[in-house]
Write an enzyme that holds these catalytic residues in place. Structure first.
Site, PDB file in Angstrom:
ATOM      1  N   LYS A  83      22.188  59.803  39.798  1.00 52.25           N
ATOM      2  CA  LYS A  83      22.235  58.533  40.526  1.00 52.25           C
ATOM      3  C   LYS A  83      22.371  58.821  42.017  1.00 52.25           C
ATOM      4  O   LYS A  83      23.304  59.506  42.452  1.00 52.25           O
ATOM      5  CB  LYS A  83      23.467  57.771  40.017  1.00 52.25           C
ATOM      6  CG  LYS A  83      23.327  56.290  39.966  1.00 52.25           C
ATOM      7  CD  LYS A  83      24.562  55.718  39.293  1.00 52.25           C
ATOM      8  CE  LYS A  83      24.553  54.230  39.270  1.00 52.25           C
ATOM      9  NZ  LYS A  83      25.851  53.703  38.815  1.00 52.25           N
TER      10      LYS A  83
HETATM   11  C1  E4P Z   1      25.465  50.350  38.402  1.00 57.93           C
HETATM   12  O1  E4P Z   1      24.923  51.359  37.978  1.00 57.93           O
HETATM   13  C2  E4P Z   1      26.755  50.328  39.062  1.00 57.93           C
HETATM   14  O2  E4P Z   1      27.639  51.244  38.470  1.00 57.93           O
HETATM   15  C3  E4P Z   1      27.455  49.011  38.991  1.00 57.93           C
HETATM   16  O3  E4P Z   1      26.719  48.014  38.337  1.00 57.93           O
HETATM   17  C4  E4P Z   1      28.108  48.633  40.268  1.00 57.93           C
HETATM   18  O4  E4P Z   1      28.549  47.334  40.207  1.00 57.93           O
HETATM   19  P1  E4P Z   1      29.882  46.783  40.849  1.00 57.93           P
HETATM   20  O5  E4P Z   1      29.478  45.784  41.859  1.00 57.93           O
HETATM   21  O6  E4P Z   1      30.590  46.147  39.694  1.00 57.93           O
HETATM   22  O7  E4P Z   1      30.653  47.919  41.450  1.00 57.93           O
END
Ligand code: E4P
Length: 222
Positions: A83
């Site tokens: 990622k």
């Molecule tokens: C996606 O891969 C992320 O980990 C995640 O959806 C981030 O979202 P958040 O706004 O809840 O931190």
């Protein structure tokens, strides 16, 4: 549409795997903090528990560092997706990692043009953070719609993975637009099963069944 669990908590991962409905996992540094363990143990364990893709985030913000971390993360398991944030250095790193056959998830995406750049760089997934856009007073789902159109216009194979999901309606909207995948927290995943009428009608059927004559030796037991 693939359903991913957005969590690094092993208890949640195990429960979701047991339900048999998730196709993969997405993690991020905040999730690892919440999980409270050491990533050296958590990441390999998640990759062992789940047969589908497991997104694991890089921490470096320079291209060389992202590529170095991405290569090392990809060594953890065959199902690791590296990622990478959609910054300039990240998009460059995605191109390098992709050319080496390493799958990537372009993350922290807030505009359709960032998504276009990630797709051109060969990202395997793009993760628009729709709930965070909603919180900023914009319509996150419109971003998903725009990315879908761009990818379809040009035949990009990058998979559209909606993220920062805040409620089941986001999951429904993602599916209606044609997102390839949607990642959500455990409570939202669990909530996908729920409707109060399902519980009510089930209770009615079970109640009525109690006054039906017993079928001795039948499929319902004695
Ligand atoms: C996606 O891969 C992320 O980990 C995640 O959806 C981030 O979202 P958040 O706004 O809840 O931190």
């Amino acid at each position: 549409m693939k359903l991913f669990l957005d969590s690094a908590r092993l208890d949640e991962v195990k429960q979701a795997v047991d339900w048999g409905i998730i196709d993969g996992i997405t993690t991020n540094p905040s999730h690892v903090k919440t999980a409270g363990g050491n990533p050296s143990k958590i990441y390999p364990e998640i990759c062992r528990l789940v047969s589908g893709p497991v997104s694991i985030e890089t921490i470096a913000t320079d291209t060389e560092g992202i590529v170095r971390e991405g290569r090392a993360l990809a060594e953890i398991s065959d199902n690791v997706i590296v990622k990478v944030p959609v910054i300039k250095e990240g998009i460059k790193a995605i191109r390098i990692l992709s050319s080496e056959g390493i799958s990537t998830n372009a993350t922290i995406n807030f505009t359709p043009l960032q998504a276009l750049l990630a797709a051109k760089a060969g990202a395997t997934y793009i993760s628009p953070f729709i709930g965070r856009l909603d919180s900023a007073g914009q319509k996150g789902i419109e971003l998903v719609d725009q990315i879908r159109k761009i990818f379809d216009n040009y035949g990009f194979e990058t998979q559209l993975l909606t993220a920062a999901i805040r409620h089941p309606e986001h999951v429904l909207q993602s599916a209606l637009i044609g997102a390839d995948a949607c990642t959500m927290g455990f409570s939202i995943l669990s909530g996908l099963y729920d409707h109060h009428l399902t519980d009510l009608v089930l209770q009615q059927f079970l109640g009525d069944w109690e006054s039906v004559p017993k079928w001795i030796g039948g499929p319902y037991g004695d």
